[in-house]
Design an enzyme around this catalytic site. Structure first.
Site, short mmCIF file in Angstrom:
data_model
loop_
_atom_site.label_atom_id
_atom_site.label_comp_id
_atom_site.label_asym_id
_atom_site.label_seq_id
_atom_site.Cartn_x
_atom_site.Cartn_y
_atom_site.Cartn_z
N CYS A 98 66.32 12.22 20.61
CA CYS A 98 65.25 12.48 19.80
C CYS A 98 65.82 13.51 18.56
O CYS A 98 64.97 14.33 18.20
CB CYS A 98 63.97 13.25 20.54
SG CYS A 98 63.09 12.36 21.97
N LYS B 117 61.44 22.65 31.16
CA LYS B 117 62.64 23.06 30.75
C LYS B 117 63.26 24.15 31.46
O LYS B 117 64.28 24.64 31.28
CB LYS B 117 63.10 22.69 29.15
CG LYS B 117 62.99 21.40 28.76
CD LYS B 117 63.29 21.32 27.40
CE LYS B 117 62.74 19.91 26.43
NZ LYS B 117 63.09 18.70 27.05
N HIS C 26 64.76 18.53 16.69
CA HIS C 26 64.34 17.76 17.40
C HIS C 26 63.06 16.90 16.63
O HIS C 26 62.38 17.58 16.03
CB HIS C 26 63.41 18.09 18.67
CG HIS C 26 63.24 17.27 19.87
ND1 HIS C 26 62.20 16.56 19.66
CD2 HIS C 26 63.82 16.96 20.94
CE1 HIS C 26 61.88 16.14 20.85
NE2 HIS C 26 62.90 16.28 21.75
N GLN D 102 64.91 24.58 24.14
CA GLN D 102 66.00 24.80 24.75
C GLN D 102 66.72 25.98 24.88
O GLN D 102 67.78 26.06 25.45
CB GLN D 102 67.11 23.98 24.01
CG GLN D 102 66.93 22.36 24.00
CD GLN D 102 67.01 21.53 25.15
OE1 GLN D 102 67.62 21.95 26.15
NE2 GLN D 102 66.33 20.35 25.15
N ASP E 262 61.46 26.84 17.53
CA ASP E 262 61.06 26.06 18.89
C ASP E 262 62.10 26.46 19.74
O ASP E 262 63.20 26.27 19.67
CB ASP E 262 61.52 24.61 17.96
CG ASP E 262 61.75 23.47 19.29
OD1 ASP E 262 61.55 23.91 20.44
OD2 ASP E 262 62.46 22.66 19.27
#
Lengths: 423, 151
Positions: free
Chosen positions: A377, A239, A136, A216, A213
């Site tokens: 993104c 999220k 991202h 998600q 990261d």
């Protein structure tokens, strides 16, 4: 619609009742353009259940005050609620100590903090930061900025045509000047689950720091930062059924201890005089200014909600949804799935011959179906697959097989509208 | 709102078969438009001789609304003077954004774009090429027109 896939509707998860889950999410009962909302944009932001809404409401109505400041009752209550949420985050990802949980505004801020406070003082000209091609923008741009500041170099590990990254390809790029590996746990544009445990192990054995990261990932799978062994793990609340504007930086305590504060201000200090300032201890050293207290309370409630459900069953439900979505999309003429990794989670992206994603987004919206269209993104991913944009459906625990049937029917409608469908 | 109001036959036709699509080696001005929301790019090529748009072509990749709008625009401005083309930009801009704007029959085929204003998220798709045109026609240095962005 698809018999083999439809069977999944009945067979799995006797313990997981999606209708019970759905009743906890008020927004799911609304309609859009005369159709029941089918919310398939959870990768961008998920909806909040009653326990989160109620916790934020109760905080604002009864307990709001500034934290770590006053001796009055409301300030003590607000502080207790805020710090209780930190403890929940700690347990949720199995961190060792509450000092390892820095509460920030989101994943993006967490990556920037690590780039500026960890990487910037460390990097010398010629050093390298290793990322992958599927990141991202929030896990690209902060590194480009710190490279520009220090003369370090950004090295990008390739992906293959499925959208997978290979451990061997990343290991081949780990050199004597590699200082940090920063990569996604799950790709937001492709759904690829990265082999983060192996990657962290490879990096550690070479003395390379690691940042994962998890934006998600955290809503879709159980994350154990101690088992992973990474130095940093970052994610956002919104999220994972919490409000926007709150996120988490997990860092190993010994690494965080060595890092200078990032932003200066109130709450991150012990004493201030014009001759000098002493900084507060972890985790407060990195929490300058009044934080998003209501958001943090909501994050704590979202974790409580996730702990109250059968998470393995919820994960199996999402995996079944993803398989069913792939089967459904496979029946649409001229549709190409972008991202066909063997291990995927949470989402599916595609392009449709003759119908631009932006048009598709409008057409699906008219049928009450919310999806994301665009570059997500992740412009380098779009370039890799030579597409300007994709349409993405991303799933949460409250989505249903019937919603995916509606998606399939709406895609056929789009093809007919654009004169592409067979009669 | 009806989808057929947005995706009228004229729009679908110009999307499938865009007119004046391709490079224009004899162009006197080139301008680039960019829509960061969707990543769409548009390159507009103009040959302006004695204040008149003698030829115009466009290239790029975009949604049906942006492709059809650009295609319709090239048809509409070819042969017009710089001032006439800029006046047309103003009228189309009003058509796309002003609720009260009456359907102006004199706009001809461009009236097909009037459905876009019911879909606010898509107005930029239709207006990108027109902003790019205005930028190219207003630029004192036509060979180095700064890129136009809808954001």
């Amino acid at each position: 619609m698809i018999e083999s896939a439809q069977m999944k509707n009945d067979t799995p998860l006797r313990t997981f009742d999606v209708e019970t889950i759905r009743r906890e999410f008020p927004v799911l009962s609304r309609s859009v353009h005369g159709h029941p909302l089918a919310y398939l944009d959870n990768g961008a932001s998920s909806q909040s259940p009653n326990p989160v809404i109620d916790a934020v409401d109760d905080y604002v109505r009864r307990h709001h005050s500034n934290i770590h400041r006053g001796v009055h009752t409301l300030s003590q209550e607000a502080t207790a609620l805020y710090e209780a949420a930190r403890d929940r985050v700690m347990r949720f990802i199995n961190a060792r100590a509450r000092s390892e949980i820095i509460l920030l505004h989101g994943t993006t801020e967490a990556v920037n903090l690590v780039a500026q406070s960890y990487a910037r003082p460390l990097l010398r000209a010629g050093d390298e930061i290793l990322i992958t091609h599927l990141e991202h923008h929030a896990n690209i741009v902060p590194w480009q900025m710190v490279c520009a500041q220090t003369g370090a170099k950004l090295v990008v590990a390739p992906i293959d045509s499925r959208g997978e990254v290979s451990v061997a390809a990343i290991e081949a790029l780990m050199g004597p000047r590699t200082r940090l590996l920063a990569c996604a746990h799950v790709s937001n544009a492709l759904g690829t689950v990265l082999p983060v445990a192996q990657l962290v192990q490879s990096a550690k054995s070479r003395g390379i720091a690691t940042l994962i990261d998890g934006a998600q990932a955290v809503a879709h799978m159980q994350v154990d930062v101690r088992a992973l062994g990474c130095d940093f793990y970052v994610f956002s609340g919104h999220k994972m059924y919490a409000p926007t504007g709150v996120g988490v930086l997990y860092g190993r305590e010994e690494v965080l201890e060595r890092m200078p504060p990032w932003q200066g201000g109130g709450d991150m200090i012990l004493t201030v005089s014009f001759e000098g300032t002493t900084y507060n201890a972890l985790p407060y050293k990195f929490e300058a200014g009044t934080p998003n207290i209501a958001g943090v309370v909501g994050l704590g409630a979202a974790i409580g909600f996730l702990e109250s459900i059968d998470r393995p069953a919820a994960q199996a439900h999402e995996e079944a949804l993803l398989a069913y979505a792939h089967a459904t999309l496979g029946t649409i003429p001229g549709l190409r799935v972008i991202g066909t990794a063997r291990e995927k989670a949470g989402l599916v992206s595609w392009v449709l011959d003759g119908v631009h994603p932006h048009d598709l987004g409008t057409i699906l919206d008219q049928d009450g179906i919310a999806v994301r269209t665009g570059h997500h993104c992740a412009m380098p991913v779009m370039d890799f697959f030579s597409v300007p944009a994709t349409t993405r459906a991303s799933f949460a625990i409250y989505n249903t097989f019937a919603e995916i049937d509606r998606l399939g029917a709406s895609l056929m409608r789009a093809l007919h509208l654009f004169g592409r469908g067979a009669d | 709102m009806d989808l057929k109001d947005l995706y009228r036959d004229v729009i679908l036709d110009h999307n499938r078969n865009p007119r004046n699509f391709g490079p224009l080696p004899s162009a006197s001005a080139d301008a680039e438009g960019f829509n960061p929301l969707c990543g769409d790019r548009l390159n507009l090529h103009l040959r302006v001789v004695d204040e008149r748009v003698e030829d115009v072509r466009f290239e790029g990749q975009g949604c049906a609304i942006s492709t059809a709008s650009a295609s319709l625009m090239t048809e509409a401005i070819k042969g017009k003077t710089r001032a006439e083309a800029l006046a047309l930009f103003e009228r189309v801009h009003a058509l796309l954004t002003e609720d009260a704007a009456p359907a102006d029959e004199s706009l001809g085929k461009l009236c097909a774009l009037s459905g876009v204003r019911e879909f606010p998220a898509r107005v930029k798709c239709a207006s990108l090429c027109w902003h790019t045109l205005a930028s190219a026609l207003n630029s004192p240095e036509p060979r180095s027109v700064p890129a136009v962005s809808t954001e």
